[in-house]
Design a protein around this motif. Sequence first.
Motif, PDB file in Angstrom:
ATOM      1  N   TYR A  49       0.855  -1.198   0.000  1.00  0.00           N
ATOM      2  CA  TYR A  49       0.000   0.000   0.000  1.00  0.00           C
ATOM      3  C   TYR A  49       0.884   1.239   0.000  1.00  0.00           C
ATOM      4  O   TYR A  49       1.764   1.376   0.841  1.00  0.00           O
ATOM      5  CB  TYR A  49      -0.828  -0.012   1.297  1.00  0.00           C
ATOM      6  N   GLN A  50       0.691   2.110  -0.953  1.00  0.00           N
ATOM      7  CA  GLN A  50       1.423   3.391  -0.944  1.00  0.00           C
ATOM      8  C   GLN A  50       0.396   4.493  -0.821  1.00  0.00           C
ATOM      9  O   GLN A  50      -0.342   4.749  -1.769  1.00  0.00           O
ATOM     10  CB  GLN A  50       2.184   3.607  -2.263  1.00  0.00           C
ATOM     11  N   LEU A  51       0.343   5.124   0.347  1.00  0.00           N
ATOM     12  CA  LEU A  51      -0.609   6.221   0.508  1.00  0.00           C
ATOM     13  C   LEU A  51      -0.123   7.418  -0.305  1.00  0.00           C
ATOM     14  O   LEU A  51       1.080   7.546  -0.562  1.00  0.00           O
ATOM     15  CB  LEU A  51      -0.728   6.587   1.986  1.00  0.00           C
ATOM     16  N   ASN A  52      -1.056   8.250  -0.704  1.00  0.00           N
ATOM     17  CA  ASN A  52      -0.697   9.453  -1.451  1.00  0.00           C
ATOM     18  C   ASN A  52      -0.172  10.489  -0.462  1.00  0.00           C
ATOM     19  O   ASN A  52      -0.911  10.991   0.370  1.00  0.00           O
ATOM     20  CB  ASN A  52      -1.953   9.962  -2.173  1.00  0.00           C
ATOM     21  N   LYS A  53       1.093  10.807  -0.559  1.00  0.00           N
ATOM     22  CA  LYS A  53       1.686  11.775   0.371  1.00  0.00           C
ATOM     23  C   LYS A  53       1.859  13.153  -0.248  1.00  0.00           C
ATOM     24  O   LYS A  53       2.297  14.086   0.409  1.00  0.00           O
ATOM     25  CB  LYS A  53       3.056  11.260   0.851  1.00  0.00           C
ATOM     26  N   SER A  54       1.536  13.260  -1.557  1.00  0.00           N
ATOM     27  CA  SER A  54       1.798  14.538  -2.222  1.00  0.00           C
ATOM     28  C   SER A  54       0.597  15.473  -2.192  1.00  0.00           C
ATOM     29  O   SER A  54       0.741  16.685  -2.336  1.00  0.00           O
ATOM     30  CB  SER A  54       2.178  14.276  -3.673  1.00  0.00           C
TER      31      SER A  54
END
Length: 477
Positions: free
Chosen positions: A315-320
């Motif tokens: 899982y890669q959360l949206n950090k941008s």
Amino acid sequence: MKYKQEPIFPKGFMWGASSSAWQVEGGVNEGGRTPAIIDLNSRKKAGYADNSIAADHYHHYKEDVKLMAEAGFSSYRFSIAWPRIYPDDSGKVNQEGINFYSSLINELVAHDIEPIVTLYHYDMPVWVDEKYNGWYDRGIIEAFDQFVRTCFVEFGDRVKYWHSINEQNMQICYGDWLGISKNVETWFVDKWKVNHIMNLCHAKAVIACHELVEGGKIGPVPGYVPIYPYSCDPNDQIAAMNAEEMTEKMWNDLYVHRKYNTFIRRYWEENNIDPDIRVGDMELIEKAKIDFISLNCYRSNTAKYCAEDTEEVPYQLNKSGVKGNLTFPKVPGMYQLVVNPYVETNDWDWEIDPVAMRYMLRYVWNHYQLPMMITENGYGAHESVSEDGKVHDPERIKFLRDQIYQVGLAIMDGCEVISYNPWSFTDLLSTGNGMSKRYGLVYINTTDKDVLDLKRIPKDSYDWYSKLIKSNGKRWE
Ligand code: BG6
């Protein structure tokens, strides 16, 4: 079911908002506080502001409580920073820390606002982390017990609603992001030992609350993301159930039934995982009978069948904060999360799904039959002050209106909901995006780059929410 009338909120329903110590207080080196593991999180992970100033609630709490009172609040959910109470290993309580929280609580009580206190919201003192290797060593259980007992003794005369650990499930699922895993490589196995130690800490807190706080009630605060099956393919339904088990249900089952459910025990067996459950542990957990369940809910997820031979994707959360930067996980043989074509998303790709609120309350009520509070729910956005000196946030008003309406529908459906506390009262640090992702009903004039005058500017949503809660959920316009 469609009702003939608008939702009716029960008399005495508690309306407020939410915060956590490290995200709102600032004053990290003041009043005898020592560093916490989360202190550098935002700056370290993504270059945003750290929590040294945050919303500076440490110095503005009287002004903040006054604004809550003017809005008509009847509750405020906040957390106590462990390193303000026990700043070091000496076993000596820090009186300045006690005084700060005592004074905040007095201020709330004086304004008829019910304090709802979380004992742990990610700010483990660095000395505890160093001494016990964070949550990895059982030594932390006694240290945590000492901390929570002090809180119950010092504040239990005025605080009757308590929470043990904020989003234990999310800390385990996203151990790296929330700063509790020590080794990403072995986290797959380690997390279950860590989780068990957290369960023992939770249990100790529940037992101590009932022992020390007259009329005290305590519950957990799971981070809850309702999960729908992608389609009526029966395999998608099982995938949704798997995702639910692995991200939230096994925690809730443990809190309520006070034993590990058979699904997770079979999972451990299949994967050769030993959570290190020792003699006496389950007896302790068995004694920890919770009084309510609190729920942090922002979004929903959708799950789909994922074949065994699929390649695993983390899982890669949206950090941008730029749409389109989230990667859903694939867990071979279990589930994959996918885009839900029926719901909108915010700039961080979080689903905006008010019906999920009703679904969650129905689901949790059906499974556990315990009173529920909403301790977090909110709309994160990039925001600034307009030329007219105000902050116009129509999207947040829409978000809150739709979500609260669904809380009302769940109440009409027969669920027992006792309080609603959106995230957040003032703007505060986001876990991953500092001040760039704002949630507040009240704007804080500061940015990640520059510390400005920290002026409190009530947003349009503050006025809207105030009208709604003063009418106990009748004025929706
Ligand atoms: C909850 C946490 O999971 O989500 C809060 O309890 C957090 O601490 C909130 O701030 C919103 O998440 P984020 O990453 O947008 O700050």
